[in-house]
Design an enzyme around this catalytic site. Sequence first.
Site, PDB file in Angstrom:
ATOM      1  N   ASN A   1       0.791  -1.248   0.000  1.00 22.05           N
ATOM      2  CA  ASN A   1       0.000   0.000   0.000  1.00 22.05           C
ATOM      3  C   ASN A   1       0.816   1.288   0.000  1.00 22.05           C
ATOM      4  O   ASN A   1       0.430   2.267   0.640  1.00 22.05           O
ATOM      5  CB  ASN A   1      -0.946   0.042   1.210  1.00 22.05           C
ATOM      6  CG  ASN A   1      -1.967  -1.053   1.137  1.00 22.05           C
ATOM      7  OD1 ASN A   1      -2.659  -1.196   0.139  1.00 22.05           O
ATOM      8  ND2 ASN A   1      -2.025  -1.855   2.167  1.00 22.05           N
TER       9      ASN A   1
ATOM     10  N   LYS B   1       0.463 -12.747  -1.748  1.00 27.04           N
ATOM     11  CA  LYS B   1       1.214 -11.873  -2.660  1.00 27.04           C
ATOM     12  C   LYS B   1       2.670 -11.756  -2.217  1.00 27.04           C
ATOM     13  O   LYS B   1       3.588 -11.876  -3.027  1.00 27.04           O
ATOM     14  CB  LYS B   1       0.579 -10.480  -2.724  1.00 27.04           C
ATOM     15  CG  LYS B   1       1.165  -9.657  -3.859  1.00 27.04           C
ATOM     16  CD  LYS B   1       1.049  -8.194  -3.662  1.00 27.04           C
ATOM     17  CE  LYS B   1       2.248  -7.666  -2.923  1.00 27.04           C
ATOM     18  NZ  LYS B   1       2.220  -6.225  -2.709  1.00 27.04           N
TER      19      LYS B   1
ATOM     20  N   HIS C   1      -2.809  -3.984  -9.138  1.00 25.95           N
ATOM     21  CA  HIS C   1      -2.719  -3.636 -10.565  1.00 25.95           C
ATOM     22  C   HIS C   1      -2.879  -4.867 -11.461  1.00 25.95           C
ATOM     23  O   HIS C   1      -3.591  -4.837 -12.457  1.00 25.95           O
ATOM     24  CB  HIS C   1      -1.372  -2.974 -10.864  1.00 25.95           C
ATOM     25  CG  HIS C   1      -1.176  -1.676 -10.148  1.00 25.95           C
ATOM     26  ND1 HIS C   1      -1.980  -0.591 -10.352  1.00 25.95           N
ATOM     27  CD2 HIS C   1      -0.272  -1.307  -9.208  1.00 25.95           C
ATOM     28  CE1 HIS C   1      -1.578   0.410  -9.578  1.00 25.95           C
ATOM     29  NE2 HIS C   1      -0.547  -0.004  -8.871  1.00 25.95           N
TER      30      HIS C   1
END
Length: 236
Positions: free
Chosen positions: A40, A128, A148
């Site tokens: 983030n 991730k 994304h």
Amino acid sequence: MKKKINKINNLLIQFFGIPKKNKKNPDPVDMLIGTILSQNTNDKNSYRAYQNLKQKYKTWDEVAKLTPSSIEKIIRVAGLGKQKAKAINNVLKGLKKKNGKIKLKFLDKKDDNIVIDKLTEFNGVGVKTASCVLLFSLNRNVCPVDTHVHRTLNRIGLVNTKTPDKTFNEIFGQIPAGTAHSFHTNLIRLGREICKPTKPNCIICPLEKYCNYDLKNFDKNVVHTKNDFMLLDNIS
Ligand code: SF4
């Protein structure tokens, strides 16, 4: 799906080129900490936070002795300092407790699923983050899925999923050999520079003919800003 991924990968390479890669595979612990810091925030700030830690302390053992609030002060520039400091502290202390040392070399011989299971046992490490260690440190043909990659693959129509982890599961094992690094890195560039959350710049998109998104935007006034600094290709 492999053929479609190949097509998308080739079109992205024609447009953005083959992404630069670290000459040497970074240590998996370095990569794990770098990826936690990258959550983030933008890559430049997370890289600054990573360098702050590496310059101040010679080893991860030294960082493991710090309290989460001391780590937080050093990494503040990356944002979400409290949460990230807690995750870093938890990973380093957890590795020391489980293995007696802060090393992840033993992952070299483990299969991809086992690596993901082992790493996601730590609080603050998700799929991730684990898949970034697989791709960037262990050189596996695995494509990590961040916001994304998730958004662009759904818009293009390669997958139809609600979360990045579900997208990851859909494409896991489907990436043509040797293409994961360019596919992952160029999709991030596509998402940052062109296929942004609002107002995608479809006029200049190399995938326009191939993409199934219903809400394409052909407004000529959208600005194309380059953003090719990738934190995870700069961890060393
Ligand atoms: S055509 Fe538009 S919506 Fe589709 S991938 Fe490109 S920028 Fe995104």
